[in-house]
Scaffold this motif. Sequence first.
Motif, PDB file in Angstrom:
ATOM      1  N   GLN A 230       0.534  -7.296   5.049  1.00 14.41           N
ATOM      2  CA  GLN A 230       1.755  -7.106   5.821  1.00 14.41           C
ATOM      3  C   GLN A 230       1.805  -5.692   6.387  1.00 14.41           C
ATOM      4  O   GLN A 230       1.291  -4.748   5.778  1.00 14.41           O
ATOM      5  CB  GLN A 230       2.988  -7.330   4.945  1.00 14.41           C
ATOM      6  CG  GLN A 230       3.303  -8.778   4.655  1.00 14.41           C
ATOM      7  CD  GLN A 230       4.637  -8.942   3.955  1.00 14.41           C
ATOM      8  OE1 GLN A 230       5.339  -7.970   3.686  1.00 14.41           O
ATOM      9  NE2 GLN A 230       4.992 -10.179   3.649  1.00 14.41           N
ATOM     10  N   ALA A 232       4.931  -3.416   8.076  1.00 11.81           N
ATOM     11  CA  ALA A 232       6.322  -3.302   8.518  1.00 11.81           C
ATOM     12  C   ALA A 232       6.453  -2.173   9.531  1.00 11.81           C
ATOM     13  O   ALA A 232       5.800  -1.132   9.410  1.00 11.81           O
ATOM     14  CB  ALA A 232       7.234  -3.049   7.329  1.00 11.81           C
ATOM     15  N   ASN A 250      -0.502  -1.008   5.639  1.00  8.57           N
ATOM     16  CA  ASN A 250      -0.959  -1.107   4.252  1.00  8.57           C
ATOM     17  C   ASN A 250      -2.480  -1.220   4.224  1.00  8.57           C
ATOM     18  O   ASN A 250      -3.056  -2.048   3.512  1.00  8.57           O
ATOM     19  CB  ASN A 250      -0.298  -2.302   3.565  1.00  8.57           C
ATOM     20  CG  ASN A 250       1.172  -2.045   3.303  1.00  8.57           C
ATOM     21  OD1 ASN A 250       1.541  -1.074   2.654  1.00  8.57           O
ATOM     22  ND2 ASN A 250       2.026  -2.898   3.847  1.00  8.57           N
ATOM     23  N   THR A 336      16.969  -3.679   8.403  1.00 10.40           N
ATOM     24  CA  THR A 336      15.709  -3.038   8.010  1.00 10.40           C
ATOM     25  C   THR A 336      15.981  -1.849   7.101  1.00 10.40           C
ATOM     26  O   THR A 336      16.897  -1.057   7.353  1.00 10.40           O
ATOM     27  CB  THR A 336      14.926  -2.564   9.247  1.00 10.40           C
ATOM     28  OG1 THR A 336      14.698  -3.681  10.107  1.00 10.40           O
ATOM     29  CG2 THR A 336      13.593  -1.947   8.851  1.00 10.40           C
ATOM     30  N   MET A 360       8.239  -4.567  -1.546  1.00  7.66           N
ATOM     31  CA  MET A 360       8.788  -5.210  -0.348  1.00  7.66           C
ATOM     32  C   MET A 360       9.440  -6.548  -0.694  1.00  7.66           C
ATOM     33  O   MET A 360      10.513  -6.883  -0.176  1.00  7.66           O
ATOM     34  CB  MET A 360       7.680  -5.393   0.696  1.00  7.66           C
ATOM     35  CG  MET A 360       7.234  -4.084   1.339  1.00  7.66           C
ATOM     36  SD  MET A 360       6.051  -4.300   2.698  1.00  7.66           S
ATOM     37  CE  MET A 360       4.565  -4.717   1.797  1.00  7.66           C
ATOM     38  N   CYS A 363      12.856  -5.855  -2.344  1.00  2.00           N
ATOM     39  CA  CYS A 363      13.870  -5.342  -1.422  1.00  2.00           C
ATOM     40  C   CYS A 363      14.206  -6.334  -0.314  1.00  2.00           C
ATOM     41  O   CYS A 363      15.290  -6.258   0.283  1.00  2.00           O
ATOM     42  CB  CYS A 363      13.406  -4.020  -0.815  1.00  2.00           C
ATOM     43  SG  CYS A 363      13.218  -2.688  -2.030  1.00  2.00           S
ATOM     44  N   GLN A 364      13.296  -7.260  -0.030  1.00  2.00           N
ATOM     45  CA  GLN A 364      13.574  -8.258   1.002  1.00  2.00           C
ATOM     46  C   GLN A 364      14.616  -9.280   0.556  1.00  2.00           C
ATOM     47  O   GLN A 364      15.060 -10.097   1.358  1.00  2.00           O
ATOM     48  CB  GLN A 364      12.271  -8.957   1.410  1.00  2.00           C
ATOM     49  CG  GLN A 364      11.429  -8.118   2.366  1.00  2.00           C
ATOM     50  CD  GLN A 364      10.027  -8.660   2.576  1.00  2.00           C
ATOM     51  OE1 GLN A 364       9.586  -9.569   1.869  1.00  2.00           O
ATOM     52  NE2 GLN A 364       9.311  -8.093   3.539  1.00  2.00           N
ATOM     53  N   HIS A 369      13.596  -6.757   6.569  1.00  2.00           N
ATOM     54  CA  HIS A 369      12.361  -5.985   6.745  1.00  2.00           C
ATOM     55  C   HIS A 369      12.430  -4.730   5.880  1.00  2.00           C
ATOM     56  O   HIS A 369      13.474  -4.068   5.814  1.00  2.00           O
ATOM     57  CB  HIS A 369      12.161  -5.588   8.212  1.00  2.00           C
ATOM     58  CG  HIS A 369      12.195  -6.747   9.162  1.00  2.00           C
ATOM     59  ND1 HIS A 369      11.183  -7.671   9.253  1.00  2.00           N
ATOM     60  CD2 HIS A 369      13.150  -7.133  10.058  1.00  2.00           C
ATOM     61  CE1 HIS A 369      11.486  -8.574  10.167  1.00  2.00           C
ATOM     62  NE2 HIS A 369      12.677  -8.276  10.671  1.00  2.00           N
ATOM     63  N   VAL A 370      11.313  -4.395   5.255  1.00  2.00           N
ATOM     64  CA  VAL A 370      11.254  -3.221   4.375  1.00  2.00           C
ATOM     65  C   VAL A 370      10.025  -2.397   4.737  1.00  2.00           C
ATOM     66  O   VAL A 370       8.887  -2.870   4.614  1.00  2.00           O
ATOM     67  CB  VAL A 370      11.184  -3.628   2.890  1.00  2.00           C
ATOM     68  CG1 VAL A 370      11.099  -2.380   2.009  1.00  2.00           C
ATOM     69  CG2 VAL A 370      12.386  -4.477   2.513  1.00  2.00           C
ATOM     70  N   PHE A 372       8.080   0.465   3.469  1.00  2.00           N
ATOM     71  CA  PHE A 372       7.917   1.257   2.242  1.00  2.00           C
ATOM     72  C   PHE A 372       6.773   2.247   2.440  1.00  2.00           C
ATOM     73  O   PHE A 372       5.615   1.866   2.601  1.00  2.00           O
ATOM     74  CB  PHE A 372       7.631   0.334   1.062  1.00  2.00           C
ATOM     75  CG  PHE A 372       7.456   1.067  -0.244  1.00  2.00           C
ATOM     76  CD1 PHE A 372       8.456   1.883  -0.739  1.00  2.00           C
ATOM     77  CD2 PHE A 372       6.284   0.940  -0.974  1.00  2.00           C
ATOM     78  CE1 PHE A 372       8.297   2.562  -1.942  1.00  2.00           C
ATOM     79  CE2 PHE A 372       6.110   1.604  -2.178  1.00  2.00           C
ATOM     80  CZ  PHE A 372       7.127   2.418  -2.660  1.00  2.00           C
ATOM     81  N   THR A 530       8.112  -7.286  10.730  1.00  2.00           N
ATOM     82  CA  THR A 530       7.077  -7.391   9.702  1.00  2.00           C
ATOM     83  C   THR A 530       5.992  -8.318  10.221  1.00  2.00           C
ATOM     84  O   THR A 530       6.218  -9.520  10.400  1.00  2.00           O
ATOM     85  CB  THR A 530       7.644  -7.941   8.383  1.00  2.00           C
ATOM     86  OG1 THR A 530       8.716  -7.100   7.947  1.00  2.00           O
ATOM     87  CG2 THR A 530       6.555  -7.976   7.314  1.00  2.00           C
TER      88      THR A 530
END
Length: 581
Positions: A230, A232, A250, A336, A360, A363-364, A369-370, A372, A530
């Motif tokens: 993923q 974001a 990532n 977000t 993620m 928090c989602q 959307h996160v 991080f 995302t």
Amino acid sequence: MTDKGGNSALEDLSRYIFAAPAWPRSVAIMLLMGIVIDGAGYIGGRNYLLVFGFSGYVIPALFAFVLTKPSVESVGGKITWNRSALLAMACMVFQVIVSLLLTFLPYPNFYSVLFAVALGVVFSVRLIVLAGIADYRMARMVPAASLQSIAAAIAGTYYFGMDFLYFVIVLHLLFGCGVLLFLWLVERPLRKNFRISALHFINAFIAHNTDGDKALDEFFMEIGEDVYVQQASLFFSRAGRGDITFTVPNLHPGPMGEIGGANLPKLLHDMIGMDTFVAHGCATHDFNLVSESEVTGMADAVRASRRDAVFFPKATPSRRYSYGSVDICAQGFGDTLLLIATRSPEKTEDLEYAIGLAVMAECQRRYRHVAFVDGHNCMVDVTEPVVAGSLSAYEYWKAAQVAADGCLTLPCASFEVGAAHRAVPFSREEGFGDLGIMALVVRVEGQVTAYVLFDGNNVEHGVREVLRDHLLTVVDECEIMTTDSHVVNTLSGRNPVGYRIPAEEIIPYVEDAVRTAIADLAPAEAAGGTGWVEGVTVFGSNRISQLASTVNAMLTFIAPLGLAILLFAFLLSVVAYLVLL
């Protein structure tokens, strides 16, 4: 930063790379040795070897120096004049050591035997070195490798007769077989584990360190594996001003220099647009891109996530939340959530992708959307990354959970955003990548928050606090981040921002970037996205550690193995001498 078992191990290979001295120095040493040999022969009464120091040692070395470069390049290899001279001089030293080893014995005829053996040693050393540094295809290197020994053999034939020449030919065959055996043994580990040629790898590694060649990408492509991660992003749209993108890959910008995706932040920045911030997500060196071409897939994922983005006109103020050693600067923008995590003043290392994925996912449950971000802003030493299941990983997860819950309770208001990009007069060797310093400033109901992004690999311990304390005299809240760009790492894994350049010299540029971003503030809307980066090829789980460990292990046994084979070839040469005698 670097995980100790991975990228730093690969960088350790660079300690075997050194700059050859200027060729006049090597030539001067050759001439000096020739004078010493002839002088010693004259003083010792060896008149039968008059001027042999020059004809048997110096002239062959100079002959090899002059012709090695054109000979190598005629078959597609590469070698510099400096390396050619150094190789010729080093082989002359070996020739002197072997041929004059037993000259104290009162047997003049024995000298010719040792001289012939020395030529076999010279041939084998030159063949191994040229195959390693110029062209791994050994058959192509045989002519260049034989230049010095052939020239010396001609001189030896003049002094010792045709029998000497026959003996030299036999020894070249024996030592050549020894080289084949040696290289076969050296090649086995990499061929068995990775199905690649060790000599080809060494050629490519040296070419990268000296010429910036991209041939190493081919090796990493062969041993790499595809991953799906993923990514974001946070998009800011401003009326009458340029759009701003803040994306969090990532995937890891490594391993070093210009190898693979080490310059990922700059490449992705250029593909998406001028005001693009490429922060550091959750990835270790297992997620190093094998090639720059893989960055295209990341840019496509960012563009795709923007197409479906829904913009919101309001944001929360920024707040800090802590759990254990982890501190997070958090701010909500519509649906977000932006999270920037640090453990400073404790070490802040790479986080495994699994940790980011868990954060993620948690928090989602509150935000769609996160983004991080691993702030990557406190380097204590070149150490291990944070792995899933560790105490540090748990603290990151809990801190993010607390931050997500906290941001939900904050009031939302319209906001302004500004961005700035500040070039710096510092080089990669001084810890600064090509993007210099970037600043993103957000103002919500009078609160001004600055997000400062350095294009570099981590921040020297304590420097973040110095920079942040100064910026807090300009803004209400701020955080320091790095892209983790590994273009600043070639010969060492330790080259963070503030390590070579004092914080006091960096402050003016950071402050200027922040003030410029403040001047650029304009009403904005924000949207999150995302995307999935699909099928991107990375090094793979522990592959870089395995590769570096294998090569380092090979380099430790090369010297004793080579010596053993040379001794064996020497014994065979004695047998050959007795047979031919």
